[in-house]
Design a protein around this motif. Sequence first.
Motif, PDB file in Angstrom:
ATOM      1  N   GLY A 152       4.501  -4.700 -37.831  1.00  0.00           N
ATOM      2  CA  GLY A 152       4.504  -3.264 -38.547  1.00  0.00           C
ATOM      3  C   GLY A 152       5.971  -2.664 -38.103  1.00  0.00           C
ATOM      4  O   GLY A 152       6.562  -1.920 -39.031  1.00  0.00           O
ATOM      5  N   VAL A 153       6.148  -2.689 -36.830  1.00  0.00           N
ATOM      6  CA  VAL A 153       7.388  -1.873 -36.174  1.00  0.00           C
ATOM      7  C   VAL A 153       8.704  -2.642 -37.035  1.00  0.00           C
ATOM      8  O   VAL A 153       9.621  -1.866 -37.428  1.00  0.00           O
ATOM      9  CB  VAL A 153       7.505  -2.052 -34.948  1.00  0.00           C
ATOM     10  CG1 VAL A 153       8.593  -1.414 -34.534  1.00  0.00           C
ATOM     11  CG2 VAL A 153       6.375  -1.250 -34.432  1.00  0.00           C
ATOM     12  N   LEU A 154       8.699  -3.760 -37.266  1.00  0.00           N
ATOM     13  CA  LEU A 154      10.065  -4.292 -37.822  1.00  0.00           C
ATOM     14  C   LEU A 154      10.012  -4.165 -39.262  1.00  0.00           C
ATOM     15  O   LEU A 154      10.939  -4.074 -39.768  1.00  0.00           O
ATOM     16  CB  LEU A 154       9.753  -5.948 -37.507  1.00  0.00           C
ATOM     17  CG  LEU A 154       9.873  -6.263 -36.181  1.00  0.00           C
ATOM     18  CD1 LEU A 154      10.004  -8.068 -35.767  1.00  0.00           C
ATOM     19  CD2 LEU A 154      11.278  -6.059 -35.452  1.00  0.00           C
ATOM     20  N   SER A 180       4.280   6.816 -44.827  1.00  0.00           N
ATOM     21  CA  SER A 180       4.246   7.573 -43.515  1.00  0.00           C
ATOM     22  C   SER A 180       3.656   6.647 -42.235  1.00  0.00           C
ATOM     23  O   SER A 180       3.069   5.617 -42.687  1.00  0.00           O
ATOM     24  CB  SER A 180       3.427   8.810 -43.605  1.00  0.00           C
ATOM     25  OG  SER A 180       1.936   8.468 -43.804  1.00  0.00           O
ATOM     26  N   ILE A 181       3.729   7.199 -41.185  1.00  0.00           N
ATOM     27  CA  ILE A 181       3.320   6.355 -40.158  1.00  0.00           C
ATOM     28  C   ILE A 181       1.538   6.326 -40.101  1.00  0.00           C
ATOM     29  O   ILE A 181       1.325   5.036 -39.982  1.00  0.00           O
ATOM     30  CB  ILE A 181       3.379   7.052 -38.726  1.00  0.00           C
ATOM     31  CG1 ILE A 181       4.923   7.398 -38.471  1.00  0.00           C
ATOM     32  CG2 ILE A 181       2.438   6.399 -37.563  1.00  0.00           C
ATOM     33  CD1 ILE A 181       5.555   5.878 -38.092  1.00  0.00           C
ATOM     34  N   GLY A 182       1.193   7.192 -40.791  1.00  0.00           N
ATOM     35  CA  GLY A 182      -0.289   7.241 -40.816  1.00  0.00           C
ATOM     36  C   GLY A 182      -0.887   6.194 -41.903  1.00  0.00           C
ATOM     37  O   GLY A 182      -1.734   5.435 -41.831  1.00  0.00           O
ATOM     38  N   THR A 183      -0.207   6.216 -43.213  1.00  0.00           N
ATOM     39  CA  THR A 183      -0.511   5.351 -44.041  1.00  0.00           C
ATOM     40  C   THR A 183       0.038   3.791 -43.781  1.00  0.00           C
ATOM     41  O   THR A 183      -0.855   2.729 -43.850  1.00  0.00           O
ATOM     42  CB  THR A 183       0.132   5.555 -45.432  1.00  0.00           C
ATOM     43  OG1 THR A 183       1.511   5.659 -45.198  1.00  0.00           O
ATOM     44  CG2 THR A 183      -0.534   6.811 -45.857  1.00  0.00           C
ATOM     45  N   ALA A 184       0.917   3.583 -43.377  1.00  0.00           N
ATOM     46  CA  ALA A 184       1.639   2.273 -43.017  1.00  0.00           C
ATOM     47  C   ALA A 184       1.107   1.340 -41.974  1.00  0.00           C
ATOM     48  O   ALA A 184       0.873   0.225 -41.900  1.00  0.00           O
ATOM     49  CB  ALA A 184       3.177   2.434 -42.819  1.00  0.00           C
ATOM     50  N   PHE A 185       0.770   2.195 -40.909  1.00  0.00           N
ATOM     51  CA  PHE A 185       0.085   1.615 -39.903  1.00  0.00           C
ATOM     52  C   PHE A 185      -1.318   1.796 -39.751  1.00  0.00           C
ATOM     53  O   PHE A 185      -2.049   1.583 -38.617  1.00  0.00           O
ATOM     54  CB  PHE A 185       0.746   2.345 -38.340  1.00  0.00           C
ATOM     55  CG  PHE A 185       2.057   1.840 -38.121  1.00  0.00           C
ATOM     56  CD1 PHE A 185       2.402   0.758 -37.528  1.00  0.00           C
ATOM     57  CD2 PHE A 185       3.210   2.351 -38.975  1.00  0.00           C
ATOM     58  CE1 PHE A 185       3.670   0.195 -37.082  1.00  0.00           C
ATOM     59  CE2 PHE A 185       4.545   1.797 -38.588  1.00  0.00           C
ATOM     60  CZ  PHE A 185       4.886   0.806 -37.917  1.00  0.00           C
ATOM     61  N   PHE A 186      -1.891   2.301 -40.788  1.00  0.00           N
ATOM     62  CA  PHE A 186      -3.585   2.619 -40.795  1.00  0.00           C
ATOM     63  C   PHE A 186      -4.100   1.102 -40.335  1.00  0.00           C
ATOM     64  O   PHE A 186      -5.043   1.296 -39.644  1.00  0.00           O
ATOM     65  CB  PHE A 186      -3.934   3.085 -42.040  1.00  0.00           C
ATOM     66  CG  PHE A 186      -5.421   3.020 -42.129  1.00  0.00           C
ATOM     67  CD1 PHE A 186      -6.022   4.323 -41.724  1.00  0.00           C
ATOM     68  CD2 PHE A 186      -6.464   2.108 -42.624  1.00  0.00           C
ATOM     69  CE1 PHE A 186      -7.445   4.514 -41.826  1.00  0.00           C
ATOM     70  CE2 PHE A 186      -7.505   2.255 -42.757  1.00  0.00           C
ATOM     71  CZ  PHE A 186      -8.267   3.523 -42.381  1.00  0.00           C
TER      72      PHE A 186
END
Length: 367
Positions: A152-154, A180-186
């Motif tokens: 995810g970070v990459l 967003s951080i919330g949606t992408a990393f949910f």
Amino acid sequence: MNGADMLVNVFVPAVLAALAWWMPSLTSPTLPFGVRSPYARADDPVVVEQRRQYRRQVAASGAVLITVGVLVSSVFRFGIPGVIPLLTVAACLAAYSRARVAVMAVKQRENWYGGLRQGVVADTALRTDPERFPWLWAVPALLICIGTTVVGVLRYPSLPDRIPVHFTDSGSADRFAARSIGTAFFPVFAQATLTVLLLALTWMSFQARADLDPARPADSARRHRRFSVRTAISLLLLAASADLTLLAGAWAMWHPDQRVSPALSLLPILAGLAVVIGIAVRTGQGGSRMPAQDGAVTEENTGMVRRDDDQYWRLLGSVYVNRADPALLVQKRFGIGWTFNLGNPRGVALLLGIVLAPALIVPLLVH
């Protein structure tokens, strides 16, 4: 009928009905339908008859509801998501309630515990020389969480402004949200929450008090040890399989140009559930279906029976409330696993924390 309808309206009710039908075989012979009974009454005519009627009722209601699910999804073609599984659970609970009431009535009328020596035993070796918690089996779940986070970070810097958050049965995106951080990393946050909860619950259940049989305490202690280890391993494998399913969902979100079938994404968690169910069927609740020890001589019966503690079990024997019992978790009376002691304030607080934690985290991530 699409894949989602097949899963919800046919597969899930079939699994629920099959588990409910098998459930009387998983519990201890001294707990027919959650009613505490002497071992000598395990094959009492009322128990045998109620078990037969219960299974007949579960099989009939399950067949009817699965048929309704097929008709609703493929013929009438209108969606009622979750209703068929809920009706299946309700029908199984109704069958269980009827059988429990019948067994309880005969127990009280015939005074099954009259003249018997009731007792409680404890094995101090379970504290002084406990089984080791199988921490190594938690490594796969932790590695999957770490791997998903790294991917995810990459991927995050190259994600489009709007990313897919929902997919059709064919794997194509049909709903999007702003990046967003919330949606992408949910999926990552969901993995972490699920893994921590399952690890914590597995560890607590592993430390829970053993329900030993005073008639053969040494035999039941050996069963409890193996039951605890095998059940813990199955739950840790379930955590890893659930994380794999979430990884598949995350991969679809982070690679919108690649189609990932939602049905295939569910295979890991379905495999994990199959492992849990398989081990539960093999061991039984508390190890009741396991031999005391391979090749060991059966322990001589002490003549004592388990204490009649039905008074502490409420709501069809599914809720344990005993303020004098310091235990946080106790083994269920019907089925496999543990339940909280709602008579212990710490048990109530722990249950509320487990229920509220996801409910509070999800809205925060969404916003």
